[in-house]
Design an enzyme around this catalytic site. Sequence first.
Site, PDB file in Angstrom:
ATOM      1  N   GLY A 246       0.824  -1.202   0.000  1.00 50.67           N
ATOM      2  CA  GLY A 246       0.000   0.000   0.000  1.00 50.67           C
ATOM      3  C   GLY A 246       0.854   1.245   0.000  1.00 50.67           C
TER       4      GLY A 246
ATOM      5  N   GLU B 117       5.670  -3.431   1.081  1.00 51.55           N
ATOM      6  CA  GLU B 117       5.863  -3.072  -0.324  1.00 51.55           C
ATOM      7  C   GLU B 117       5.030  -1.829  -0.557  1.00 51.55           C
ATOM      8  OE1 GLU B 117       5.852  -2.084  -3.744  1.00 51.55           O
ATOM      9  OE2 GLU B 117       4.233  -3.528  -3.995  1.00 51.55           O
ATOM     10  N   LEU B 118       5.721  -0.697  -0.762  1.00 45.86           N
ATOM     11  CA  LEU B 118       5.050   0.601  -0.676  1.00 45.86           C
ATOM     12  C   LEU B 118       5.046   1.316  -2.031  1.00 45.86           C
ATOM     13  CD1 LEU B 118       6.633   1.555   2.772  1.00 45.86           C
ATOM     14  CD2 LEU B 118       4.534   0.262   2.300  1.00 45.86           C
TER      15      LEU B 118
ATOM     16  N   PHE C 239      -0.004   8.444  -8.809  1.00 42.57           N
ATOM     17  CA  PHE C 239      -0.949   7.324  -8.829  1.00 42.57           C
ATOM     18  C   PHE C 239      -2.144   7.640  -9.724  1.00 42.57           C
ATOM     19  CE2 PHE C 239      -2.512   3.359  -6.762  1.00 42.57           C
ATOM     20  CZ  PHE C 239      -1.309   2.689  -6.774  1.00 42.57           C
TER      21      PHE C 239
END
Length: 484
Positions: free
Chosen positions: A229, A251-252, A380
């Site tokens: 996230g 896991e970013l 994003f």
Amino acid sequence: MTFFRQDEWDGRAYVGGWTELEGTATVVSPSTGATLATVASGSAADLADAVGRAAAAQRDWAARPAHERADVMRRAAAVIEAHGEVLARWLVDEAGSGRGKAAFEAGLVAADAHQAAASAMMPYGQLLQSAHPRLSLARRRPVGVVGVIAPFNFPTILAARSVFPALALGNAVVLKPDPRTTVAGGLFLAAVVEEAGLPAGVFAVVPGEADVGAALVEHPEVPVISFTGSTEAGRAIGERAGRLLKRAHLELGGNNAMVVLPGVDVAAAASAGAWGSFLHQGQICMTTGRHLVHAGVYDEYVALLAEKARALPAGDPATGTPLGPVIDAKQLARIDEIVTDTVAAGARLAAGGTYTDLFYQPTVLADVQPDHRAFTDEIFGPVAPVVRFEDVDEAIDLVNATGYGLSAALLGPDAFKAFELGDRIPSGILHINDQTVDDEAQAPFGGTGFSGTGARFGGHEANIEAFTETQWVTVQSHIQRYPF
């Protein structure tokens, strides 16, 4: 019987089987706004119940021979392969995935199940030298209950890459999917493992909001957390897990750079750049977030990239449009704010910058500078910021100008020279003559810096490292004599 019949799971979670919880939530299409389903919405008490069941069931599951656990994973892969179109349809409707992206994700989920089956059968220890006449060895043992918190963008694969190997190695798993993608990101996996014969209780899906995720991190019977996230949320989870002396695989985010070197095939580079920035509306941690382009090919590259952006309409992916919606209004507002701020700061809008409902059109920002938000922030969204550089040293400095370290790409006529430049980029993933977005079940995946803790998903070694703990064992034929 039709697999994944909605009347079997609608309004439910998966805790020891399909069950209702106190709350419910609606599943809404980001493309049309239509209600797709109802799911259960859990509480901290529901989460604790799921963990208790998982801890109790895990002991018998871990005691099963490895080949039996591998068989369950192989059957799970077969179920996914047989019903991949069901998953793909939910990814299109619930997550706003384009059809191609949805089909790719369904295939990768099946591949992860196959990889997990193989991991179950891999060597799990080594013989050690000893100063004494005895057998000395190190072996890997399951940790117990693994907590998995997964995001909305690739909801099934980003859950499955932890769920399947953790199960295969003898753990139980409690999954908290993103509330926006509970069906594809959680309930579908529950139906798969149930169909594959996984014993009841070993796997649970508890939908809910952030309080359910926090309860999973806090629970004393969950020693390992696997989180995918945002960097902001990852920091909070890592801090809390550290205080509780838990392992957290984080896991970013990413702000990934693609460097277009002089002498490159510009048309091919622009095609790669468009894919890297616009695939799944840019909602991928590996998205090409910065296009660093040599001055000699800059103008041509910007023109070609803008042409490709204008040729990619965003709309309801169920109708076949290549790009779908941004996941929700909050995310769209953030994307538009970054674009607007960057143009106000002096960047040039070469394409896009407009939206209807949640459909943000592919956008190209030219003449971006290192102090612009489109350079510094993870957007994003379907936005391609383009930055000009004059020499290779400047390009490498620009790549390394953010704290993120997930994926990087170098495009140029001399692949080995680009490979050598890669030694100067501290990134978890490096692609030469490709863009920044890729994933394979057998490949190690993870980032450094703001992109994560360096933990790796994928491949036997990474799976075993992530979801087991090491135990030192010695064996000797007679009891050792001591001078006491």
